[in-house]
Scaffold this motif. Structure first.
Motif, short mmCIF file in Angstrom:
data_model
loop_
_atom_site.label_atom_id
_atom_site.label_comp_id
_atom_site.label_asym_id
_atom_site.label_seq_id
_atom_site.Cartn_x
_atom_site.Cartn_y
_atom_site.Cartn_z
N UNK A 352 49.00 14.07 42.70
CA UNK A 352 50.20 14.75 43.18
C UNK A 352 50.41 16.06 42.46
N UNK A 353 50.19 16.07 41.13
CA UNK A 353 50.37 17.30 40.34
C UNK A 353 49.32 18.34 40.71
N UNK A 354 48.08 17.89 40.97
CA UNK A 354 47.04 18.83 41.40
C UNK A 354 47.42 19.47 42.74
N UNK A 355 47.99 18.65 43.63
CA UNK A 355 48.42 19.17 44.93
C UNK A 355 49.54 20.19 44.76
N UNK A 356 50.49 19.89 43.85
CA UNK A 356 51.57 20.83 43.56
C UNK A 356 50.99 22.16 43.04
N UNK A 357 50.04 22.05 42.10
CA UNK A 357 49.46 23.25 41.49
C UNK A 357 48.78 24.12 42.54
N UNK A 358 48.00 23.49 43.44
CA UNK A 358 47.31 24.25 44.48
C UNK A 358 48.30 24.87 45.44
N UNK A 359 49.34 24.14 45.79
CA UNK A 359 50.36 24.66 46.71
C UNK A 359 51.09 25.85 46.11
N UNK A 360 51.47 25.74 44.82
CA UNK A 360 52.19 26.83 44.16
C UNK A 360 51.31 28.06 44.02
N UNK A 361 50.01 27.85 43.72
CA UNK A 361 49.10 28.99 43.61
C UNK A 361 48.98 29.72 44.94
N UNK A 362 48.92 28.95 46.04
CA UNK A 362 48.84 29.57 47.36
C UNK A 362 50.15 30.25 47.72
N UNK A 363 51.27 29.61 47.42
CA UNK A 363 52.58 30.21 47.74
C UNK A 363 52.80 31.49 46.96
N UNK A 364 52.17 31.60 45.78
CA UNK A 364 52.34 32.78 44.92
C UNK A 364 51.69 34.01 45.52
#
Length: 549
Positions: A352-364
């Motif tokens: 779940x945390x890896x998914x959050x990290x990837x999502x935030x990197x893309x949103x950035x």
């Protein structure tokens, strides 16, 4: 040889050499002086000086030299008998090389008549070059041998400005008797009566040349200032630096196309040489206000970028949550939970945390559009808590959540206002400059490229009829360059068809001038610009007919 300093003697006798009375000769001199002061073209000014001197002295020929790099550089030669009229191009320079003012040993070069006059500042008359031993006339004799000419009388006059600096030398040859036909080959010596007139003409000519030189130096200084400002912006942002180079080029291409129009609203459009220069100045300074824009906003490549990209801080917090998950796994096992169950729960949390990290990197990374579902997920992630020897805190701070929620691009409302304010600073800076009359429209041209034809642009909310053609042209150039630029860190470059499609919609909604946009398409400017500045992968087919319709 007769050496005569410049003198202020009044003309007391008729000028028998030119066949003119005192009043006629003075009128000729006055007319020549007025013509010299009014001439702005350098080549034509040199021509007026030499031909005017020939006319006053009734000389068969003449040569004009200008001082440059401790040499007298040949600039013009005229000879009526030989029907010669040459300027100082490369071919003529080979036949008439520069004359050094100093010899190899460093001594003054008094051997040559022209260099002697340049060094001493004195006028010199020679009755017969072949009978005079004061100077080396081997060059003249060689010229005569090649052409069959017979050089006899000479008059060399320094061109001295009002600071008594010698700028060049005017050398006249073979004075002709008064009231002779143009075909005559007779010549006489230049008499003393003509010297005050020719010295006065030389002085006026030198002042005209000096004024032209000073104006040119001022223009070169101003142009260098514009280049320096563009380089200053480039030092802050290499992307904006490219923009400052390309927008003026595109604006001038559009202005040139408008000058070729013979019908329609642009049929009477034309630009003088001074207006072209005014446009170039405005183009070079159209974004000068960006020197006030903070670098972290000017080059904001990601939504969380300031001095650095704060996504790394968010990822550090996620790493702490990973640590907490692994610690919780170990504590659960110590409390009696089976290893398999504890590790399964831990793995699920880490995933779940890896998914959050990837999502935030893309949103950035700023994109064209961010969906509502993505905004909602950001809010959920923001509510995750983390702690480091302190009370639990939200995973995302309020300001970070605001920035990551930007739907298009990387700038939030506050950032965009700062960026938009660069045009306010541009106008303010340009309006404080004491532009001369021929540059009085620079601020208007440069300051209007973010206005819209329907009055919804900024900073003044001007409408189409309140803007000059040139300001509207620069607006189109600014938009097209920004859409197609391939050196922006925060967006992918658009193809020609995508860019033209967007601008066609802007035409429809009243954001850009419709007549100029149609000209932009009809003239093929968009494609010529693309071939020069765009990547090959951006150049695709464009349905011009549909855009014009």
């Amino acid at each position: 040889m007769t050496a005569i300093s410049n003198r202020q003697d009044p003309i007391e006798a008729p000028l028998s050499q030119s066949g003119a009375t005192d009043s006629e000769a003075l009128k000729q001199l006055i007319d020549l002086g007025l013509a010299l002061s009014a001439e702005h073209d350098h080549a034509r000014l040199l021509e007026r000086i030499l031909l005017g001197a020939k006319h006053l002295t009734k000389a068969d020929g003449g040569t004009l030299y200008l001082l440059s790099d401790n040499h007298l550089q040949f600039r013009l030669i005229y000879n009526d008998s030989l029907k010669i009229a040459l300027n100082g191009d490369d071919q003529c320079t080979a036949s008439f090389p520069p004359l050094p003012l100093h010899l190899d040993d460093g001594g003054a070069n008094h051997n040559n008549l022209a260099t002697y006059v340049a060094l001493t500042g004195k006028s010199v008359t020679i009755a017969d070059a072949y009978g005079d031993i004061s100077f080396d006339f081997s060059g003249i004799r060689a010229f005569d041998a090649r052409t069959g000419y017979r050089s006899k009388s000479l008059l060399a006059v320094p061109l001295k400005n009002n600071k008594h600096e010698v700028l060049g030398v005017l050398q006249l040859i073979n004075a002709r008797p008064a009231r002779t036909s143009p075909e005559t080959t007779d010549c006489i010596a230049f008499n003393d009566e003509i010297l005050p007139l020719i010295n006065a003409l030389a002085s006026q000519a030198a002042i005209a040349l000096d004024n032209q030189r000073l104006l040119q130096e001022q223009r070169e200084l101003f142009d260098a200032f514009i280049t320096m400002m563009a380089q200053a912006i480039d030092a802050k942002s290499p992307y904006t630096g490219g923009h400052c180079e390309r927008v003026p080029v595109l604006t001038e291409m559009l202005a040139q196309a408008a000058c070729y129009e013979s019908e329609g609203p642009l049929a009477d459009f034309s630009l003088t040489a001074e207006q072209w220069y005014e446009l170039r100045v405005a183009g070079g300074l159209h974004d000068v206000g960006k020197v006030t824009t903070p670098v972290h906003i000017l080059d904001k490549a990601t939504k969380l970028e300031k001095i650095h990209d704060r996504i790394h801080e968010v990822k550090t917090r996620l790493e702490l949550l990973r640590r907490d998950a692994e610690i919780a796994c170990l504590k659960a096992q110590l409390a009696g939970t089976s290893r398999e169950l504890a590790e399964a729960e831990c793995d699920a949390r880490l995933t779940e945390l890896d998914s959050m990290s990837a999502f935030l990197a893309k949103a950035n990374i700023g994109g064209e559009f961010m969906a509502d579902a993505d905004i909602e997920r950001l809010r959920q992630i923001a509510n995750e808590s983390w702690s480091l020897q302190a009370a639990p805190q939200p995973l995302l701070e309020e300001e970070e959540l605001e920035n990551l929620s930007i739907r298009r691009g990387t700038l939030n409302a506050a950032d965009r206002k700062i960026v938009n304010d660069h045009i306010v600073h541009t106008i303010r800076m340009l309006e404080t400059l004491p532009f001369p009359k021929h540059l009085r429209n620079v601020a208007e041209i440069a300051g209007g490229h973010h206005e819209k034809m329907d009055g919804t642009g900024y900073p003044k909310g001007l409408k189409r009829h309140e803007m000059s053609w040139l300001a509207r042209m620069m607006g189109i150039a600014d938009i097209f360059e920004a859409l197609t630029a391939c050196d922006r860190p925060y967006k992918a470059p658009k193809t020609l068809s995508e860019s033209i499609g967007i601008m066609a919609e802007m035409k429809r909604t009243g954001h850009i001038d419709p007549d100029l946009f149609d000209l932009f398409l009809r003239s093929g400017i968009y494609r010529r610009y693309a071939e020069r500045f765009l990547e090959p992968c951006q150049i695709d087919a464009v349905d011009i007919a549909a855009c014009l319709a």
